[in-house]
Design a protein around this motif. Structure first.
Motif, PDB file in Angstrom:
ATOM      1  N   GLN A  92      -3.027  15.315  -6.326  1.00 18.36           N
ATOM      2  CA  GLN A  92      -4.033  14.914  -5.131  1.00 18.36           C
ATOM      3  C   GLN A  92      -3.985  13.708  -4.564  1.00 18.36           C
ATOM      4  N   ASN A  93      -3.194  12.886  -4.897  1.00 15.35           N
ATOM      5  CA  ASN A  93      -3.371  11.157  -4.192  1.00 15.35           C
ATOM      6  C   ASN A  93      -2.684  11.323  -2.799  1.00 15.35           C
ATOM      7  N   GLN A  94      -3.072  10.691  -2.018  1.00 11.84           N
ATOM      8  CA  GLN A  94      -2.189  10.586  -0.587  1.00 11.84           C
ATOM      9  C   GLN A  94      -1.369   9.406  -0.798  1.00 11.84           C
ATOM     10  N   TYR A  95      -0.347   9.691   0.259  1.00 10.25           N
ATOM     11  CA  TYR A  95       0.895   8.718   0.300  1.00 10.25           C
ATOM     12  C   TYR A  95       0.302   7.721   1.002  1.00 10.25           C
ATOM     13  N   THR A  96      -0.639   7.490   2.114  1.00  5.37           N
ATOM     14  CA  THR A  96      -1.205   6.368   2.666  1.00  5.37           C
ATOM     15  C   THR A  96      -0.194   5.802   3.618  1.00  5.37           C
ATOM     16  N   GLU A  97      -1.098   5.183   4.668  1.00  9.24           N
ATOM     17  CA  GLU A  97      -0.226   4.381   5.865  1.00  9.24           C
ATOM     18  C   GLU A  97       0.343   3.061   5.171  1.00  9.24           C
ATOM     19  N   ALA A  98      -0.259   2.637   3.891  1.00 11.42           N
ATOM     20  CA  ALA A  98       0.135   1.218   3.366  1.00 11.42           C
ATOM     21  C   ALA A  98       1.651   1.556   2.929  1.00 11.42           C
TER      22      ALA A  98
END
Lengths: 101, 658
Positions: B459-465
């Motif tokens: 459930q970790n997000q890929y993120t914009e970073a």
């Protein structure tokens, strides 16, 4: 791609045209000039210093304007035509039909 | 059909074997009982007879002993012999032997001799009381012997041998009577039992067949045998009846269940197939991009994967005039309502883009129209920009959408936000537009939050970073390669986790006009006069890229316009869209041009009138000038009809500039 501005110089209507007179822009130029003539202008000068391109569709506009003006007494005067544009008038035999200055 | 017959046969076999097994069991038991019974009866008879024999023998021996004492004392052998003979006639008496006190045989009834076996037994044997014994004697068989001392053995012993034969005869007689009676009873019982057994087992066979058929049944309607099984249930008030009842109700229950299942499955399939159609329609609305989708200087790569059958994401790229519009959007929510709202938004944007207006005007207009249509309070985040193909000026509006990136060499630059609200929320919202100048080979990366919020299994997000990092580090040299890199990185990150949201990416790379045009170029035009503007742009780009002189650029533009405008205006008799192809090549320091169209056969070089220079104004024709211009501005020109194509080829020397 075409711009027409009218101004008066004595009793002459000066039409300063810029851009290119081609298949797409010719009708607009024709409309602007024909409506000016229909509103009573009979001495018309076209300043084409900023016209860099005239195709046969453009030639037709010059021809139509001339055919309308000639019967009114004064022919169309064309000012400051660039050489590469003038060449088109030359090869089509149009040069003799107008007054260039 | 064969299988079914075999099933029935198997049932019949089983039926026989059950009956046979039970019958065998019953017969063996009856036989066993009969045998035990006869054995018990015989034993009892035997004992009874033996007891009688014993008392009879004792009585005989007693009577002889009593009468013999006197006789023995007088030793009258003839009398003694007649006494013995007299007793021999008594039924059951096999022999009589009289001994004196010295164990000498005085008289006997054997003819001619007392058997040796008896002599041996009698030798030296004295007794004062009566004794009994069994002997087996040749000729006489089993003998029960009573030895009675006479006057306590003072005078002698009388041996009376009682033959067991009569006992055996009696026993045989009993058996001879008993066995036929038992047989008759047994056979009668078997017949009765067998028919009763059949009555009990036949329903079992029918049930067995019935359940066999159930296994291969489609449960659309009851099996024809169901009636018979119901009859069994009614007829048998026992376990078989209950079993029949249970099986029939089982069939009914399965039929109801299967019926329900079929109905819900059919309903589900209908919805699913309609959703699949909706998906196809929705995906069909999106413009297609291939590995080399390009609008001259702008190259496009796009990808959209709905998380469900239909989704709320969309993208678009629209080529209008000198601009390419690029759009990415994400409707709030998912599923059908989002999909419909998405379609509406997309169509409004597409229609507005055709008007070739700035993104700011476009967004204001679409926002107001969406609010008028939006009763379900859905909203949509949209990023809309337009790239000027020639100048690389990128003007854009961001309506609440994640800020896109620009890949510039090894950097991912975030495109500054414009502070706009999502579309569909605020009527008359003022959308601000910003502009930036693209550099050569910049790639704009639009995406939706399906990318930045893609989840891994934890459930970790890929993120914009991470997206920015991926874009910056990518070694891609085209929009398409960069897209592949991004999608690959997201896939590696998700590592098989379910896709939770629609995923959309739209990439547009821009390269400087002069860098994109080689001396060999093929360009398609359609038979619409507005294409003349595009023609002029193409000539400008080509001339710039290949260093043509201004004059040559002017003349090339002129010649192409005359030829193509002529074809568009007069070359077609239908109102269909046609393709006109223009090929530019440079061979031997000359520009070689080739124009192909599939219009009516027309040779512009022959069919156009010559211009007469001496004509007066009144006589000067308004038409026919174009071809004259063409002929005067080319070095060579040639027309040919090839199959269904008009082909015009002309050359123009590049002069000293090449």
């Amino acid at each position: 791609m075409i711009n027409v501005e009218f101004s008066k110089e004595g009793d002459s209507l000066i039409a300063t045209v810029s851009g290119q007179i081609d298949t797409l822009t010719a009708p607009e130029l024709q409309n602007r000039l024909v409506s000016a003539i229909e509103q009573g202008e009979n001495k018309v000068v076209m300043d084409v210093a900023d016209v860099n391109y005239v195709s046969s569709a453009g030639l037709r506009v010059f021809l139509i304007i001339q055919k309308k003006l000639k019967p009114l007494g004064h022919g169309l005067e064309i000012r400051n035509m660039r050489d590469d544009v003038k060449q088109v008038f030359d090869v089509t035999g149009f040069t003799g039909l107008f007054l260039f200055s | 059909m064969e299988a079914r017959e075999r099933v029935v046969k198997m049932g019949a076999l089983k039926h026989h074997s059950i009956v046979r097994r039970i019958l065998t069991l019953v017969v063996s038991m009856v036989i066993l009982i009969a045998l035990v019974n006869s054995a018990v009866i015989n034993t009892m008879i035997y004992r009874q007879l033996l007891t009688e024999y014993k008392s009879k023998g004792i009585a005989i021996s007693q009577s002889i002993a009593d009468s013999a004492s006197d006789i023995l004392l007088f030793r009258d052998p003839a009398t003694i012999q007649s006494l013995l003979d007299q007793h021999l006639t008594i039924n059951g008496v096999a022999y009589l032997v009289l001994e004196d006190a010295e164990n000498n045989i005085v008289a006997h009834t054997f003819v001619p001799q007392v058997p040796q076996a008896l002599r041996t037994i009698y030798a030296g044997k004295r007794t004062t009381t009566a004794t009994t014994a069994f002997h087996r004697l040749p000729g006489l068989g089993n003998v029960y012997e009573i030895s009675q001392p006479i006057l306590f053995g003072e005078i002698g012993i009388i041996h009376v041998g009682m033959s067991l034969k009569p006992i055996h005869h009696s026993m045989l007689k009993v058996v001879a009577i008993l066995i036929p009676i038992l047989l008759v009873v047994l056979i009668t019982a078997l017949f009765v039992f067998r028919s009763r057994l059949r009555f009990v087992t036949r329903p079992l066979v029918e049930l067995a067949d019935y359940t066999k058929h159930l296994a291969g049944h489609n449960f659309e309607q009851s099996l024809p045998e169901q009636g018979a099984i119901r009859a069994i249930a009614a007829e048998h008030n026992d376990e078989v009846g209950r079993l029949s009842e249970t099986i029939v109700s089982l069939e009914d229950a399965i039929m109801t269940y299967i019926g329900d299942l079929k109905r819900t499955t059919a309903a589900k399939q209908k919805i699913e197939s309609e959703l699949m159609i909706a998906r196809q329609i929705q995906l069909g609305m999106l413009p297609k991009s291939t590995d080399n989708t390009a609008f001259e200087t702008v190259k496009i790569a796009s990808y959209l994967e709905p998380a469900r059958e239909v989704g709320g994401d969309f993208f678009d790229f629209i080529n209008v005039g000198e601009d390419v519009y690029i759009v990415a959007g994400d409707v709030s929510g998912k599923g059908v309502s989002a999909a419909i709202f998405m379609a509406t938004t997309m169509m409004l944007i597409k229609a507005k883009a055709q008007e070739h207006i700035p993104p700011q005007e476009l967004m204001v207009s679409v926002n107001n129209q969406l609010i008028a249509l939006n009763e379900n309070m859905l909203f949509v985040t949209v990023f809309c920009g337009k790239i000027n193909r020639y100048t690389g000026i990128f003007s854009y509006v961001n309506a609440g959408h994640p800020a896109p990136f620009i890949k510039r060499k090894n950097e991912a630059l975030e495109i500054p936000l414009t502070g706009g609200m999502a579309l569909g929320v605020d009527y008359h919202h003022y959308y601000q537009q910003r502009e930036l100048q693209l550099e050569n080979n910049d790639t704009i990366c639009l995406y939706t939050d399906g990318i930045s919020e893609a989840m891994d299994v934890a459930q970790n997000q890929y993120t914009e970073a991470r997206l920015a990092q991926c874009i910056g580090q990518s070694k891609a040299v085209s929009a398409h390669e960069l897209m592949d890199d991004i999608l690959q990185d997201v896939r590696i990150f998700s590592d098989g986790a379910d896709q939770s949201d629609d995923i959309t990416v739209l990439l547009a790379s821009w390269c400087h006009a002069s860098a994109s045009v080689s001396s060999e170029l093929g360009v398609h035009f359609t038979n619409d006069l507005s294409e003349i503007a595009k023609l002029h742009q193409v000539v400008d780009i080509y001339s710039q890229a290949n260093g043509l002189t201004k004059t040559l650029q002017h003349n090339l533009k002129l010649v192409l316009e005359e030829l193509i405008a002529n074809t568009i205006s007069y070359g077609y008799r239908d109102h269909e869209i046609h393709d006109i192809k223009v090929f530019f090549t440079v061979v031997n320091n000359a520009l070689n041009m080739r124009i192909e169209d599939d219009g009516i056969p027309f040779n512009p070089l022959e069919d156009a009138p010559e211009v007469d220079h001496s004509l007066s104004l009144e006589d000067m024709p308004v038409g026919g000038l174009g071809i004259h211009i063409v002929k005067n501005f080319v070095d060579t020109i040639h027309y040919e009809r090839q199959d269904h194509l008009n082909v015009v080829e002309f050359t123009k020397s590049l002069g000293e500039t090449a």
